[in-house]
Design an enzyme around this catalytic site. Structure first.
Site, PDB file in Angstrom:
ATOM      1  N   ILE A 111      52.986  27.873  46.631  1.00  0.00           N
ATOM      2  CA  ILE A 111      51.923  27.270  45.823  1.00  0.00           C
ATOM      3  C   ILE A 111      50.975  28.393  45.431  1.00  0.00           C
ATOM      4  O   ILE A 111      50.186  28.878  46.254  1.00  0.00           O
ATOM      5  CB  ILE A 111      51.156  26.167  46.590  1.00  0.00           C
ATOM      6  N   ASP A 112      51.091  28.842  44.194  1.00  0.00           N
ATOM      7  CA  ASP A 112      50.127  29.816  43.682  1.00  0.00           C
ATOM      8  C   ASP A 112      48.973  29.012  43.086  1.00  0.00           C
ATOM      9  O   ASP A 112      49.199  28.099  42.285  1.00  0.00           O
ATOM     10  CB  ASP A 112      50.771  30.702  42.619  1.00  0.00           C
ATOM     11  N   ASP A 122      52.492  36.934  43.879  1.00  0.00           N
ATOM     12  CA  ASP A 122      51.611  36.463  42.806  1.00  0.00           C
ATOM     13  C   ASP A 122      52.125  36.897  41.433  1.00  0.00           C
ATOM     14  O   ASP A 122      51.850  36.246  40.429  1.00  0.00           O
ATOM     15  CB  ASP A 122      50.197  37.047  42.955  1.00  0.00           C
ATOM     16  N   ASP A 152      56.262  32.419  45.943  1.00  0.00           N
ATOM     17  CA  ASP A 152      54.928  31.881  46.215  1.00  0.00           C
ATOM     18  C   ASP A 152      55.065  30.361  46.143  1.00  0.00           C
ATOM     19  O   ASP A 152      55.258  29.798  45.064  1.00  0.00           O
ATOM     20  CB  ASP A 152      53.895  32.380  45.191  1.00  0.00           C
ATOM     21  N   THR A 159      46.381  27.971  45.447  1.00  0.00           N
ATOM     22  CA  THR A 159      46.224  27.025  46.569  1.00  0.00           C
ATOM     23  C   THR A 159      44.858  26.329  46.550  1.00  0.00           C
ATOM     24  O   THR A 159      44.760  25.147  46.876  1.00  0.00           O
ATOM     25  CB  THR A 159      46.429  27.763  47.908  1.00  0.00           C
ATOM     26  N   GLU A 182      55.095  34.087  50.647  1.00  0.00           N
ATOM     27  CA  GLU A 182      53.678  34.327  50.906  1.00  0.00           C
ATOM     28  C   GLU A 182      53.282  33.913  52.319  1.00  0.00           C
ATOM     29  O   GLU A 182      52.518  34.607  52.982  1.00  0.00           O
ATOM     30  CB  GLU A 182      52.805  33.566  49.899  1.00  0.00           C
TER      31      GLU A 182
HETATM   32  C1  IPD Z   1      45.692  33.513  44.484  1.00  0.00           C
HETATM   33  C2  IPD Z   1      45.605  33.027  43.051  1.00  0.00           C
HETATM   34  C3  IPD Z   1      44.326  33.502  42.400  1.00  0.00           C
HETATM   35  C4  IPD Z   1      44.190  34.993  42.443  1.00  0.00           C
HETATM   36  C5  IPD Z   1      44.288  35.482  43.866  1.00  0.00           C
HETATM   37  C6  IPD Z   1      45.586  35.012  44.506  1.00  0.00           C
HETATM   38  P1  IPD Z   1      47.083  31.951  46.148  1.00  0.00           P
HETATM   39  O1  IPD Z   1      46.946  33.145  45.040  1.00  0.00           O
HETATM   40  O2  IPD Z   1      46.709  33.505  42.330  1.00  0.00           O
HETATM   41  O3  IPD Z   1      44.265  33.134  41.047  1.00  0.00           O
HETATM   42  O4  IPD Z   1      42.953  35.345  41.888  1.00  0.00           O
HETATM   43  O5  IPD Z   1      44.269  36.895  43.826  1.00  0.00           O
HETATM   44  O6  IPD Z   1      45.614  35.430  45.854  1.00  0.00           O
HETATM   45  O7  IPD Z   1      46.321  32.424  47.340  1.00  0.00           O
HETATM   46  O8  IPD Z   1      46.478  30.754  45.552  1.00  0.00           O
HETATM   47  O9  IPD Z   1      48.554  31.850  46.375  1.00  0.00           O
END
Ligand code: IPD
Length: 272
Positions: A95-96, A220, A93, A98, A73
């Site tokens: 840290i999903d 994601d 990813d 973030t 990412e």
């Molecule tokens: C996000 C999270 C969030 C989702 C966003 C993503 P990130 O990823 O998964 O729940 O609604 O579409 O971008 O930015 O925290 O890696």
């Protein structure tokens, strides 16, 4: 072209790397975390931990599988020591969730998937704070703590607990909010938990019935999508399209059609 090991072998690598990565993220959170930069909008943040953890994952994969491609990412496609096409690509990813991570909310995870010839064959999602860990291999089922996961058997959209998420762009969010406003009277309730990869795993184990979101990137959904599919969910986009940035729907077989049709009527993949 390099050979591709079996999915289970790739999964074992992913699990080891994800555990170390989650430990680093957990430690960095305990030491204090702040925004290092913003990306698509001022609310789309990246922390020092996102970057450090992705570097750690990429370095570990590079050490263990030097010829594979890696897509992350934060840094995109990692450099490789060869120009030869890679059969295996890791999708990371670090840290999903973030924003949850930044605020100390425990719903966030490390997500690592392995693709072979463009198909995701193995994936792990590990919660950084709780240590919950979901794994799957293509055709080998979805698992947590030695327990095979099965999705919800709900058949009535009106009884369904549906998870969704929102993008970072304000005009996209405005459209997503209009869709949710129309959908919420027609389902049991909506949840916005804040980490798509973990959300997909939560749905995989039946702790919610279905999930949809517009705007997901490959990192994601790669690992969480496999976990969800292997737990019995149907994963798709709108109008026969593959799941992707325009729409990812994950729903039990009996709910996929009704949820899909409602989202199509609401133009859920439309807007910015
Ligand atoms: C996000 C999270 C969030 C989702 C966003 C993503 P990130 O990823 O998964 O729940 O609604 O579409 O971008 O930015 O925290 O890696």
């Amino acid at each position: 072209m390099d050979s591709a090991p079996p999915p289970q072998e790739l999964l074992e690598i992913a699990i080891d790397v994800a555990r170390d990565a989650a430990a680093t993220a957990h430690r960095m959170r305990a030491e204090g975390v702040s925004v290092a930069a913003t990306k698509s909008t001022v609310t789309d943040v990246v922390t020092a931990a996102d970057r450090a953890v992705e570097r750690q994952i990429t370095d570990a994969l590079r050490r263990l599988r030097p010829d594979d491609a890696v897509l992350g990412e934060e840094y995109g496609a990692a450099e490789r020591g060869t120009d030869a096409p890679a059969r295996v690509r890791w999708i990371v990813d670090p840290i999903d969730g973030t924003v949850n991570y930044l605020y100390g909310l425990p719903h966030c995870g490390v997500s690592i998937a392995a693709e072979v010839d463009g198909e995701v064959v193995a994936g792990v999602v590990r919660n950084i704070h709780t240590g919950d860990e979901w794994t799957a291999t293509l055709g080998g089922g979805a698992w947590r703590d030695g327990r095979r996961l099965r999705c919800s058997t709900e058949t009535d959209l009106g009884q369904a607990l549906v998870i969704t998420g929102f993008g970072y762009d304000p005009s996209r969010r405005a459209h997503q909010a209009r869709v949710v406003a129309e959908l919420i009277p027609q389902v049991r309730d909506i949840r916005r938990l804040g980490a798509a990869a973990v959300d997909l795993c939560v749905v995989a184990e039946g702790r919610a019935d279905a999930y949809y979101e517009k705007g997901l990137a490959a990192w994601d959904q790669a690992a969480g999508g496999l976990v969800a599919a292997e737990a019995g969910l149907v994963i798709g986009g709108l109008k026969g399209l593959a799941p992707g940035p325009d729409m990812v729907i994950a729903a039990p077989p009996a709910l996929f059609g009704p949820l899909h049709d409602r989202l199509a009527e609401l133009d859920a993949s439309g807007g910015p």
